[in-house]
Design an enzyme around this catalytic site. Sequence first.
Site, PDB file in Angstrom:
ATOM      1  N   ASP A  12      54.731 166.427 -49.554  1.00 52.56           N
ATOM      2  CA  ASP A  12      55.463 167.433 -50.310  1.00 52.56           C
ATOM      3  C   ASP A  12      56.593 167.876 -49.364  1.00 52.56           C
ATOM      4  O   ASP A  12      56.476 167.699 -48.155  1.00 52.56           O
ATOM      5  CB  ASP A  12      54.504 168.587 -50.624  1.00 52.56           C
ATOM      6  CG  ASP A  12      55.186 169.691 -51.406  1.00 52.56           C
ATOM      7  OD1 ASP A  12      56.042 169.366 -52.233  1.00 52.56           O
ATOM      8  OD2 ASP A  12      54.868 170.870 -51.174  1.00 52.56           O
ATOM      9  N   ASP A  55      50.881 171.539 -49.571  1.00 52.28           N
ATOM     10  CA  ASP A  55      50.413 172.884 -49.235  1.00 52.28           C
ATOM     11  C   ASP A  55      49.335 173.372 -50.195  1.00 52.28           C
ATOM     12  O   ASP A  55      48.944 174.527 -50.159  1.00 52.28           O
ATOM     13  CB  ASP A  55      51.587 173.867 -49.164  1.00 52.28           C
ATOM     14  CG  ASP A  55      52.421 173.834 -50.443  1.00 52.28           C
ATOM     15  OD1 ASP A  55      51.972 173.210 -51.412  1.00 52.28           O
ATOM     16  OD2 ASP A  55      53.509 174.434 -50.463  1.00 52.28           O
ATOM     17  N   ASP A  89      50.032 170.846 -55.673  1.00 52.88           N
ATOM     18  CA  ASP A  89      49.644 169.478 -55.319  1.00 52.88           C
ATOM     19  C   ASP A  89      48.154 169.224 -55.552  1.00 52.88           C
ATOM     20  O   ASP A  89      47.645 168.190 -55.153  1.00 52.88           O
ATOM     21  CB  ASP A  89      49.950 169.211 -53.830  1.00 52.88           C
ATOM     22  CG  ASP A  89      51.393 169.530 -53.485  1.00 52.88           C
ATOM     23  OD1 ASP A  89      52.265 169.178 -54.281  1.00 52.88           O
ATOM     24  OD2 ASP A  89      51.639 170.144 -52.444  1.00 52.88           O
TER      25      ASP A  89
END
Length: 1199
Positions: free
Chosen positions: A484, A846, A850
């Site tokens: 990410d 994080d 996700d």
Amino acid sequence: MGENPAKDHYAQLNQGEENEMEIFGYKTQGCRKALCIAGYILSCGVLLLLFYWKPEWDVWANCIRCSLEEADIVLLRTTDEFRIYSRKTVTWISVSALIKSKLDYPATAEEDSIFSKAVMKPSLQVKSIQVQKIRYVWNIYAKQFQKVGALEDHLTCSAIHAKFGSGLTCNERNVRRVICGPNTIDVPVIPIWKLLIKEVLNPFYVFQLFSVCLWFAEDYMEYATAIIIMSLLSIFLTVYDLRQQSVRLHRLVESHNNIMVTVCRNKEGFQELESHHLVPGDMLVLKEDKTLLPCDAILISGQCIVNESMLTGESIPVTKTHLPQADNFKPWRMHCAEDYKKHVLFCGTEVIQTKADDRGVVKAVVLRTGFNTAKGDLIRSILYPKPMNFRLYRDALRFLMCLIAFAAIGMIYTVCVFALNGEEAGEVVKKALDVITIAVPPALPAALTTGIIYTQRRLKKKGIFCISPQRINMCGQLNLICFDKTGTLTEDGLDLWGLLPCERNCFQDIHSFPADHSLPWGPVFRAMVVCHSLIVLEGKIQGDPLDVKMFEATNWVIDDSSEHQTEGQGSTHATVVRPGPKASSAPVEGVTILHQFPFSSALQRMSVIAMEIGGEPQVFTKGAPEMVAMLCRAETVPSNFESKLLLYTAQGFRVIGLACKSLQSGKQSTDLTREEVESDLTFLGLLIMENRLKRETKPVLEELNAARIRSVMVTGDNIQTAVTVARNAGMISPMNRVILVEANKTPGSFSASITWKPLEVNKTEDYRNLEDDSQTERRIRLALGSGRYHFAMSGKSYQIVAQHFRHLLPKLLLNGTVFARMSPGQKSSLVEEFQKLDYFVGMCGDGANDCGALKVAHAGISLSEQEASVASPFTSRTPSIACVPELIREGRAALVTSFCMFKYMALYSTIQYLGVLLLYWQLNAFGNYQFLFQDLAITTVIGVTMSFTGAYPKLVPYRPPSQLISPPLLLSVVLNILFSLSMQIFGFVVVQQQPWYSKTDIHSACLSMNNSSSSLGLHEMRDEAQGQTDNGYKSYENTTVWLLSTINCLIVALVFSKGKPFRQPIYRNYVFILVLIGQLGICLFLVFADIDDLYSKMDLVCTPTTWRISIVIMLAVTLAVSFLVEEAVIENRPLWLLLKKTFRYHSKSHYKRLQRVLEQDSAWPPLHETFFSDSVAISVEGSMGGHSNPTFDSNENAL
């Protein structure tokens, strides 16, 4: 059982979902059951144990096939590659007590609801099964089992308001309560006796029990007792661990099971009750104070601010708005598209604040209860984890099967030798069974587990926590990591860098931050003051970091203290912002935020309706610049908008677009739809924010690149910003080209187009204006020819490619490096697509949006403050990607340790097995203390200490083998078996050729050296003493073979203990080296010491010193040959690569095959070309957004 399943005998449960299963109907038959009971008794429970391990055999033996409608037993089978069976009994729920008369019947629920379709007449019973804590009832009309405990998906927005807006009647609630069961996520603490029985009935412990019984029968008490103590210790530790997990899980959920809630009952008004009485469809009234939600609910009036950190790991408050009263025929979730989550309050989350609208109290309709909720789904994923498909475990089973086949040969040999020599039948059986316990090492699973436990401990010391230890070995195979961007590769917080205002469709001078002069009052300033979802919690402003930075730059403050009377709006709880002490003078007292349309990752924007105190209402929107510009009137957007946007995004800035419009004061803000509000806007300008790379990012990515581990960026940010960050971070090297892949749907038709365009780095003009000069074209082609190019695409393009250009997707993924503007569901889908190409995928994020991708990946690493995020198998306490190479290093070391352990255990059992079979030839065997010394003093100690070796600090550009059954590994095992066999046979034969050898007189060797009468007398005395203790094991062959095989075990342990390149050199494992030296010392002492009592106890006999030296020479030669072969052949990587090249062996991985094909294809990638798809789009139902928490994660299919 081989017949084709009849249509009504078979169905699918949870079709298209992750926990999809096949269900088969069976009916118990009396005579079959009686035969099975007889079988249990006659087999002394062995058949029952077999049925416990194989539930399908139990059902096939006890029952006959029938339709699901008639079934009283159902057999379930998972549809994944594991095909795991489970057996469930059908139960009946009676509702007759609740339905007194025919008049009551329609009141049980609406006609189209599952609650009316499940009640059988005239018995008024409901047929149900419970699978993985979820209850399914039989739908009489659809002839299938359906999930209960949730509102039907087909309900429209207006239907939800109309049917449930005033609450359920008492009768409806009671029927639903009986059919759905209580609203609890009940995880009882499993009693110790249950855990104990389950553990003891494990096939491995059953085999150990068999071994122990056999050893007791042969008076092999010591080792049997040692194995019992070890097994009991292992069982105790496992049971203790499971019990702790059970207690932890129970504590995690019990707090939500009994909360007092207020519900609204139809015709009965408000009622206080315990949350476990709630049913789907109940009307929940939310109070102003903080509350935990005991179920999933749809907000139908008012507004809420909730903390969803329990689900996402991110403690940023989230604003929830009420479900619109849209009057159309679309199901509510389809109508709201990906935004449906903005109206849903999830179980286990905390309501921080409620804001009532003019309709009074804040109300929500119960959507799902119990284990159907988002939290229930999370708990179920912990209770029933998805089995990991890793070749190592499959190969381990095959390996054990080979050992069992090996043992079977030995058994036949044993029976033949002993039977031909006229031994008693009982002895023959004992000796034959003994061979199995020797060939199949009972300590193997325990030895393999120790390696994983040590690795887990090492990771914990480095701040990496693991809730799924079996995935550690998988980390050793990772060859692609998805990152990410925000908060993972770049710093979490954004810094406000500048503001580019726009007036009369022209950009003005940039306003830099921090500036000497403050921003002038105007529409842009107003937008910064109100266009956010911030709240004041305990005196501190909380919310999205981007919103916080933007609002703090204005020096205004949030006054969230009281209700505000707004003209014509009634009394509502609205947020007011006022100028702070440091703020520049403003012509207004404050601005009231009347209504919010929260940020949506699907729409890429947020909006508010705000009003200056005493002024007119206005709309303010902020979001992705491209998206905001599309919603603005064309005449208000500057002509150089795209080039300006490119100028800042190409430098890696995060750019936000701002827009506004005025509203007529007549209409109520709550009645306006989002589409009405977010249209015909006036463009206000661009907010430019700086997102710096974390210090560790570049070195970590360089390390991964050097180790040939691919890095991919998956972000929700702008594509140009993402490409720049990827270049700055070193994901894309300066020499490599970036090709933008754009896919668009053709307006007015079902087809789509796809275009490839090179993305220029040094150009600030619109990147659609591509250079035409031949020099550039040649330079691009040169870069493409050498394979040095990267694809970048947006989430929208990815979705269209997946639907319309499915055949191109693998080719694009092969060189795809940047995936921007990706929604959570698309992230999960992308990870799954990479896995289909045979990549071992790691995902590092994080933990917020996700969640799905972290669970789907082979190794999901969440950078979270919490010790263990339920979202992913691994959690790093330090929020930096430095944990990724650390985890890969440890994973590689753990994998190599597993292989070393396997090889050693296989060799140890084979060496012992060969020695025993050799001695069986003479009707001899090892003595009990000889077995004990090999099994306990040598192998058990080695098994525990061999795994102490840590990971090598440098990541090499290749991975350890993933298969046990790989040529180098098999060759290593086979060659070492041959060396051992040769040495043992050589010793066995040569000892018989010695001049002092005697088959009957075991003292002839030492006697021939001492011919004096005194020693003769001594010999006679010794003979008498020996005669009393001789148990028939003592012989020259036994002594020779035992000493050779025992020290051979040490040689193998040393040779197989791999160091570089995946583990630290073996001399760094001090404990192991000390253990080996100690064991070797004891063994050599046994070879050369001639202590009668010791030799007598160990069943050894005295041999001449020359023969003892010969034994040491044989072992030294074996060590030298074994070590040489291992280093020069088995570990010789260039040699194996040469062999692969010679025999033209190519990797069977899908992505490798595709790489070879594309290398030959000069037309790929097709630059400056546009392809059109056929009008038929491939449905991506189920393939998009495959994630583990369907109740919480985004649903792409709804788009």
